[in-house]
Design a protein around this motif. Structure first.
Motif, short mmCIF file in Angstrom:
data_model
loop_
_atom_site.label_atom_id
_atom_site.label_comp_id
_atom_site.label_asym_id
_atom_site.label_seq_id
_atom_site.Cartn_x
_atom_site.Cartn_y
_atom_site.Cartn_z
N TYR A 176 1.78 -5.70 12.80
CA TYR A 176 1.91 -6.99 12.13
C TYR A 176 0.55 -7.68 12.02
O TYR A 176 0.17 -8.17 10.95
CB TYR A 176 2.90 -7.87 12.91
CG TYR A 176 2.97 -9.29 12.40
CD1 TYR A 176 3.85 -9.63 11.38
CD2 TYR A 176 2.15 -10.28 12.94
CE1 TYR A 176 3.91 -10.94 10.91
CE2 TYR A 176 2.19 -11.58 12.46
CZ TYR A 176 3.08 -11.90 11.45
OH TYR A 176 3.12 -13.19 10.98
N MET A 177 -0.19 -7.73 13.11
CA MET A 177 -1.50 -8.38 13.10
C MET A 177 -2.48 -7.65 12.17
O MET A 177 -3.24 -8.29 11.45
CB MET A 177 -2.08 -8.44 14.52
CG MET A 177 -1.30 -9.37 15.44
SD MET A 177 -1.26 -11.09 14.89
CE MET A 177 -2.94 -11.57 15.19
N ASP A 178 -2.43 -6.32 12.15
CA ASP A 178 -3.31 -5.56 11.26
C ASP A 178 -2.97 -5.86 9.79
O ASP A 178 -3.87 -6.10 8.98
CB ASP A 178 -3.17 -4.06 11.53
CG ASP A 178 -4.04 -3.23 10.61
OD1 ASP A 178 -5.28 -3.42 10.60
OD2 ASP A 178 -3.49 -2.39 9.87
N LEU A 179 -1.70 -5.87 9.47
CA LEU A 179 -1.30 -6.09 8.08
C LEU A 179 -1.58 -7.52 7.62
O LEU A 179 -2.00 -7.74 6.48
CB LEU A 179 0.18 -5.77 7.89
CG LEU A 179 0.57 -4.30 8.08
CD1 LEU A 179 2.08 -4.14 7.99
CD2 LEU A 179 -0.13 -3.42 7.06
N THR A 180 -1.38 -8.50 8.49
CA THR A 180 -1.56 -9.90 8.08
C THR A 180 -3.00 -10.38 8.20
O THR A 180 -3.51 -11.04 7.30
CB THR A 180 -0.66 -10.85 8.89
OG1 THR A 180 -0.94 -10.69 10.28
CG2 THR A 180 0.81 -10.58 8.61
N GLU A 181 -3.68 -10.03 9.27
CA GLU A 181 -5.01 -10.58 9.54
C GLU A 181 -6.15 -9.71 9.01
O GLU A 181 -7.18 -10.23 8.60
CB GLU A 181 -5.20 -10.80 11.04
CG GLU A 181 -4.20 -11.75 11.65
CD GLU A 181 -4.31 -13.16 11.10
OE1 GLU A 181 -5.43 -13.62 10.80
OE2 GLU A 181 -3.25 -13.82 10.95
N VAL A 182 -5.98 -8.40 9.04
CA VAL A 182 -7.06 -7.50 8.61
C VAL A 182 -6.88 -7.12 7.14
O VAL A 182 -7.78 -7.29 6.32
CB VAL A 182 -7.12 -6.24 9.50
CG1 VAL A 182 -8.19 -5.29 9.02
CG2 VAL A 182 -7.37 -6.64 10.95
N ARG A 183 -5.72 -6.61 6.80
CA ARG A 183 -5.48 -6.13 5.44
C ARG A 183 -5.02 -7.24 4.49
O ARG A 183 -4.99 -7.03 3.28
CB ARG A 183 -4.44 -5.00 5.46
CG ARG A 183 -4.92 -3.81 6.26
CD ARG A 183 -3.83 -2.76 6.40
NE ARG A 183 -4.21 -1.76 7.35
CZ ARG A 183 -4.86 -0.65 7.05
NH1 ARG A 183 -5.21 -0.41 5.81
NH2 ARG A 183 -5.17 0.21 7.99
N ARG A 184 -4.61 -8.38 5.04
CA ARG A 184 -4.18 -9.54 4.25
C ARG A 184 -3.00 -9.24 3.33
O ARG A 184 -2.95 -9.68 2.19
CB ARG A 184 -5.34 -10.11 3.43
CG ARG A 184 -6.52 -10.53 4.23
CD ARG A 184 -6.26 -11.84 4.86
NE ARG A 184 -7.48 -12.31 5.54
CZ ARG A 184 -7.46 -13.21 6.48
NH1 ARG A 184 -6.33 -13.74 6.84
NH2 ARG A 184 -8.55 -13.59 7.07
N TRP A 185 -2.03 -8.45 3.85
CA TRP A 185 -0.83 -8.18 3.07
C TRP A 185 0.03 -9.44 3.07
O TRP A 185 -0.05 -10.27 3.97
CB TRP A 185 -0.07 -7.00 3.65
CG TRP A 185 -0.69 -5.69 3.30
CD1 TRP A 185 -1.99 -5.44 3.00
CD2 TRP A 185 -0.04 -4.44 3.23
NE1 TRP A 185 -2.19 -4.12 2.74
CE2 TRP A 185 -1.00 -3.47 2.87
CE3 TRP A 185 1.27 -4.02 3.43
CZ2 TRP A 185 -0.70 -2.12 2.72
CZ3 TRP A 185 1.57 -2.68 3.28
CH2 TRP A 185 0.60 -1.74 2.92
N LYS A 186 0.87 -9.54 2.07
CA LYS A 186 1.71 -10.72 1.89
C LYS A 186 3.12 -10.46 2.41
O LYS A 186 3.57 -9.33 2.48
CB LYS A 186 1.79 -11.11 0.41
CG LYS A 186 0.44 -11.29 -0.24
CD LYS A 186 -0.31 -12.45 0.33
CE LYS A 186 -1.68 -12.57 -0.28
NZ LYS A 186 -2.55 -13.41 0.49
N GLU A 187 3.80 -11.53 2.73
CA GLU A 187 5.21 -11.48 3.09
C GLU A 187 5.54 -10.38 4.11
O GLU A 187 6.31 -9.48 3.85
CB GLU A 187 6.07 -11.29 1.84
CG GLU A 187 5.93 -12.38 0.81
CD GLU A 187 6.73 -12.11 -0.44
OE1 GLU A 187 7.87 -11.60 -0.33
OE2 GLU A 187 6.22 -12.39 -1.53
N VAL A 188 4.93 -10.47 5.26
CA VAL A 188 5.22 -9.52 6.35
C VAL A 188 6.28 -10.15 7.24
O VAL A 188 6.06 -11.22 7.80
CB VAL A 188 3.94 -9.20 7.15
CG1 VAL A 188 4.25 -8.22 8.28
CG2 VAL A 188 2.86 -8.64 6.24
#
Length: 153
Positions: free
Chosen positions: A46-58
């Motif tokens: 979750y942290m990788d997708l939201t904070e590093v990769r900046r994916w939306k709607e996780v």
């Protein structure tokens, strides 16, 4: 001339147990899956997708059949939903488990989470996927070898 002294500001550090206090971690714990290592892995993903990769709607959801935390994500706004299955490397999955995640109807990413927090993503598909054709000045070595064999006969 007055001397300006540099006032040291105390560095803001997160509390030692910041993960346990994070709202996303609390939400994952509230799903009440049996494996705390998988919950921790899900939080790292979750942290990788939201904070590093900046994916939306996780967002996190529970798979009641598998007793696992799954993440439903969109890479960009308007992009299709994907299911991410975070899994500690010491855990295994059966074909039946993979099938249950694929049957949710969304493309699936499996994320292996190592003890040192290394994350490895792998796209999972239902059936075979046609590979992309090679790009570049490649020669067809197989055809040349086949011609040589025919000429030697």
């Amino acid at each position: 001339c007055t001397e300006i002294t540099k006032t040291e500001m105390p560095e803001k550090r997160p509390p030692p147990n910041w993960i346990l206090q994070h709202p996303a971690y609390q939400q994952m714990k509230d799903l009440q899956v049996g494996d705390s290592a998988q919950v921790h892995a899900a939080f790292l993903v979750y942290m990788d997708l939201t904070e590093v990769r900046r994916w939306k709607e996780v967002s996190c959801v529970k798979s009641p059949e598998l007793q696992l935390v799954l993440l439903e994500v969109r890479e960009k706004e308007g992009a299709p939903v994907q299911t991410v299955l975070p899994l500690p490397v010491h855990c295994s999955l059966s074909h039946k488990s993979i099938r249950q995640v694929l049957d949710r109807g969304f493309p699936m990413l499996l994320c292996a989470v190592a003890a040192d927090s290394t994350l490895v993503y792998q796209r999972m598909t239902d059936g075979l996927v046609m590979p992309e054709p090679p790009v570049g000045p490649f020669q067809d070595v197989g055809r040349r070898q086949q011609r040589k064999r025919r000429q030697q006969r």
